[in-house]
Write an enzyme that holds these catalytic residues in place. Structure first.
Site, short mmCIF file in Angstrom:
data_model
loop_
_atom_site.label_atom_id
_atom_site.label_comp_id
_atom_site.label_asym_id
_atom_site.label_seq_id
_atom_site.Cartn_x
_atom_site.Cartn_y
_atom_site.Cartn_z
N GLY A 130 59.28 43.31 40.21
CA GLY A 130 58.46 44.21 40.52
C GLY A 130 59.99 45.76 41.84
O GLY A 130 60.79 44.86 41.50
N CYS A 131 59.36 46.79 41.73
CA CYS A 131 60.16 47.19 42.41
C CYS A 131 60.55 46.52 44.08
O CYS A 131 62.20 46.82 43.69
CB CYS A 131 59.69 49.04 42.74
SG CYS A 131 57.79 48.39 44.03
N PHE A 132 60.05 46.52 44.78
CA PHE A 132 60.28 45.84 46.02
C PHE A 132 60.94 44.61 45.55
O PHE A 132 62.00 44.24 46.26
CB PHE A 132 59.13 45.38 46.94
CG PHE A 132 58.65 46.40 47.60
CD1 PHE A 132 59.82 46.85 48.44
CD2 PHE A 132 57.48 46.63 48.24
CE1 PHE A 132 59.72 48.10 49.40
CE2 PHE A 132 57.25 47.84 49.34
CZ PHE A 132 58.18 47.93 50.23
N ALA A 135 64.75 45.73 44.54
CA ALA A 135 65.80 46.30 45.61
C ALA A 135 66.58 45.18 46.95
O ALA A 135 67.24 45.33 47.01
CB ALA A 135 65.23 47.13 46.62
#
Length: 320
Positions: A130-132, A135
């Site tokens: 996932g994107c979050f 990061a």
């Protein structure tokens, strides 16, 4: 050339994937499937590709390809995979959350290269992170590897494209513009995959990961602000991060506090480490659609097929 098929081609992640692959020197798009847009030119939906492709959306799936990218959204990949014929010999890269967690993986490898590069290279099925989660994990992996994690606090903000293309009450322009809001405090769906990755590197970790996500009033990019108590000095922490990422192509430990425009339109991640008293503060920035989705998916494709990890991903940031 690697023959590529894309399933679910009308959304933001698929559009970015098409853009990258059209310019990838070792890949060729065989088809882009879309149930809702079948028969229409791809440029009717992804207008940034005008002049780059004459492909139209397909209704059927060609299983003769070397790799399938699944861009159908959460909850739909599993039913698609269950119907893939046994004759299919290609690889699968899923951009949904259907196979990210260990108890649901069914042979899929969690595709964060900075964590699992060797396992990715030996796999045929990848669950793209996932994107979050990407990061945040990039802000924590070196500390977990060194056994330095304790209770973690995270505030992170994402652009509107992170919510997908369908318009909702919290994504349309008149609500999002000049606005900011918190959502899914302490219960975001990416916490599961983050926690599993931390345990992979620091098996004794049993502290909370406190995550407060925010919606930003811009289109793309994630900034994660992460802090925790840490006995390491600032210098030792920087050395730890630099050593961990020294052989990873897309993560850069920087000396100046980064901003989102430095990474938007790229597969880069910038990580900044600063000590404040007993607290270690880490800032991590990525493009949610690239390193947080489609760029990382192509990075995984490169690893699966023995290519240079950065093939087709030397992209210039928007910068201003």
């Amino acid at each position: 050339m690697i023959k590529v098929g894309i399933i679910g081609g009308a959304g933001y992640t698929a559009g970015e994937l098409i853009r990258i692959l059209l310019n990838h020197p070792k890949a060729s798009i065989a088809f882009v499937q879309s149930t809702s847009q079948a028969g229409l030119p791809i440029t009717d939906i992804h207008s940034d590709l005008v002049g780059d492709t004459v492909l139209s959306f397909a209704s059927d799936v060609d299983y003769s390809v070397d790799v399938l990218f699944l861009c159908m959204g959460h909850g739909r990949s599993r039913s698609f995979v269950e119907k893939i014929p046994a004759s299919f010999k290609g690889k699968i890269i899923d951009l949904s959350n259907d196979y990210r967690l260990k108890d649901a993986a069914e042979g899929f490898v969690y595709g964060l290269p900075e964590l699992n590069i060797e396992r990715i290279q030996q796999s045929d099925k990848i669950a793209n992170p996932g994107c979050f989660a990407t990061a945040i994990q990039l802000a924590l992996l070196p500390l977990a590897k060194a056994g330095q994690l304790n209770e973690v606090h995270i505030h992170a903000v994402t652009g509107s494209t992170g919510a997908g293309q369908a318009c909702t009450s919290t994504t349309h322009f008149s609500w999002r513009n000049n606005n900011a809001s918190v959502y899914k405090s302490f219960e975001h769906q990416h916490l599961g995959e983050i926690g599993e990755s931390m345990l992979q590197l620091q098996p004794a970790f049993n502290q909370d990961i406190n995550f407060v996500p925010m919606r930003g009033n811009y289109s793309r990019g994630i900034l994660a602000s992460v802090y925790l108590n840490c006995d390491l000095s600032e210098e030792d922490a920087k050395v730890l991060f630099e050593k961990y990422y020294s052989e990873h192509r897309f993560v850069f430990v920087v000396d100046k506090n980064p901003d989102i425009k430095q990474v938007v339109n790229t597969n880069k991640a910038l990580v900044y480490v600063k000590k404040h008293g007993t607290k270690l503060h880490i800032v991590s920035v990525i493009d949610n659609l690239l390193k947080g989705a489609s760029g990382q998916a192509v990075q995984n494709m490169n690893l699966l097929f023995g290519l240079d990890e950065a093939e087709g991903l030397q992209l210039k940031p928007v910068a201003f």
